[in-house]
Design a protein around this motif. Structure first.
Motif, PDB file in Angstrom:
ATOM      1  N   LEU A  48      31.476  18.571  50.658  1.00 58.90           N
ATOM      2  CA  LEU A  48      31.441  19.846  49.948  1.00 58.90           C
ATOM      3  C   LEU A  48      32.081  19.789  48.561  1.00 58.90           C
ATOM      4  CD1 LEU A  48      32.261  22.304  52.869  1.00 58.90           C
ATOM      5  CD2 LEU A  48      30.028  21.758  51.888  1.00 58.90           C
ATOM      6  N   THR A  49      32.448  18.619  48.092  1.00 55.63           N
ATOM      7  CA  THR A  49      33.102  18.538  46.782  1.00 55.63           C
ATOM      8  C   THR A  49      32.138  18.837  45.638  1.00 55.63           C
ATOM      9  OG1 THR A  49      32.731  16.152  46.737  1.00 55.63           O
ATOM     10  CG2 THR A  49      34.888  16.928  47.492  1.00 55.63           C
ATOM     11  N   ASN A  50      30.872  18.518  45.803  1.00 57.54           N
ATOM     12  CA  ASN A  50      29.899  18.727  44.731  1.00 57.54           C
ATOM     13  C   ASN A  50      29.048  19.978  44.935  1.00 57.54           C
ATOM     14  OD1 ASN A  50      30.738  16.384  43.432  1.00 57.54           O
ATOM     15  ND2 ASN A  50      29.388  15.124  44.693  1.00 57.54           N
ATOM     16  N   VAL A  51      29.405  20.832  45.865  1.00 57.67           N
ATOM     17  CA  VAL A  51      28.656  22.065  46.077  1.00 57.67           C
ATOM     18  C   VAL A  51      29.102  23.068  45.020  1.00 57.67           C
ATOM     19  CG1 VAL A  51      28.200  23.958  47.686  1.00 57.67           C
ATOM     20  CG2 VAL A  51      28.420  21.634  48.542  1.00 57.67           C
ATOM     21  N   GLY A  56      28.784  27.786  50.177  1.00 64.01           N
ATOM     22  CA  GLY A  56      28.545  26.585  50.980  1.00 64.01           C
ATOM     23  C   GLY A  56      29.767  26.251  51.832  1.00 64.01           C
ATOM     24  N   ALA A  57      30.936  26.371  51.236  1.00 58.03           N
ATOM     25  CA  ALA A  57      32.176  26.122  51.971  1.00 58.03           C
ATOM     26  C   ALA A  57      32.405  27.203  53.016  1.00 58.03           C
ATOM     27  CB  ALA A  57      33.358  26.063  51.016  1.00 58.03           C
ATOM     28  N   PHE A  58      32.122  28.454  52.649  1.00 59.27           N
ATOM     29  CA  PHE A  58      32.296  29.536  53.617  1.00 59.27           C
ATOM     30  C   PHE A  58      31.379  29.354  54.820  1.00 59.27           C
ATOM     31  CE2 PHE A  58      34.084  32.111  50.040  1.00 59.27           C
ATOM     32  CZ  PHE A  58      35.333  32.266  50.609  1.00 59.27           C
ATOM     33  N   TRP A  61      32.944  26.766  57.105  1.00 58.06           N
ATOM     34  CA  TRP A  61      34.100  27.261  57.846  1.00 58.06           C
ATOM     35  C   TRP A  61      33.702  28.254  58.922  1.00 58.06           C
ATOM     36  CZ3 TRP A  61      37.910  24.292  58.174  1.00 58.06           C
ATOM     37  CH2 TRP A  61      38.302  23.503  57.103  1.00 58.06           C
ATOM     38  N   TRP A  62      32.688  29.068  58.692  1.00 58.17           N
ATOM     39  CA  TRP A  62      32.233  29.995  59.738  1.00 58.17           C
ATOM     40  C   TRP A  62      31.643  29.237  60.923  1.00 58.17           C
ATOM     41  CZ3 TRP A  62      33.550  34.746  60.680  1.00 58.17           C
ATOM     42  CH2 TRP A  62      34.019  35.543  59.641  1.00 58.17           C
ATOM     43  N   VAL A  63      30.847  28.215  60.643  1.00 58.00           N
ATOM     44  CA  VAL A  63      30.278  27.397  61.728  1.00 58.00           C
ATOM     45  C   VAL A  63      31.385  26.645  62.449  1.00 58.00           C
ATOM     46  CG1 VAL A  63      28.763  25.427  62.213  1.00 58.00           C
ATOM     47  CG2 VAL A  63      28.030  27.215  60.625  1.00 58.00           C
ATOM     48  N   TYR A  64      32.342  26.131  61.701  1.00 61.10           N
ATOM     49  CA  TYR A  64      33.474  25.406  62.288  1.00 61.10           C
ATOM     50  C   TYR A  64      34.288  26.318  63.203  1.00 61.10           C
ATOM     51  CZ  TYR A  64      37.759  22.673  62.594  1.00 61.10           C
ATOM     52  OH  TYR A  64      38.826  21.980  63.060  1.00 61.10           O
ATOM     53  N   ILE A  65      34.608  27.508  62.732  1.00 64.34           N
ATOM     54  CA  ILE A  65      35.377  28.463  63.541  1.00 64.34           C
ATOM     55  C   ILE A  65      34.613  28.834  64.799  1.00 64.34           C
ATOM     56  CG2 ILE A  65      36.243  30.836  63.590  1.00 64.34           C
ATOM     57  CD1 ILE A  65      36.946  30.423  60.598  1.00 64.34           C
TER      58      ILE A  65
END
Length: 81
Positions: A48-51, A56-58, A61-65
């Motif tokens: 996610l560094t180049n997004v 994209g990060a959110f 994190w929603w899928v991860y949670i």
């Protein structure tokens, strides 16, 4: 309600089978959570560094949670007093 522990109680073969099943289950869930913890560090700092957009990060994190909550609910569904 307090339970009394009996130290001289013998363990039956059924109890041994249950203990082995629980150990395998514990090891499986420990491995799953180890993978989840590693993903929490690896994905944001590599993939996610180049997004360019924050959503994209959110999304990650929603899928991860959701994955962590499902794992925890699966583990505790059979707990009893």
């Amino acid at each position: 309600m307090a339970y009394k522990y009996e130290s001289n109680k013998s363990v039956t073969p059924i109890d041994n089978a249950l203990i082995e099943k629980l150990k395998k289950s514990r090891n499986k869930w420990a491995l799953i959570f180890l993978v989840l913890v590693c993903l929490a560090y690896i994905v944001p700092y590599t993939m996610l560094t180049n997004v360019p957009k924050v959503y994209g990060a959110f999304l990650f994190w929603w899928v991860y949670i959701a994955a962590v909550v499902v794992c925890i609910l699966t583990i505790i569904k059979d707990w009893r007093d």
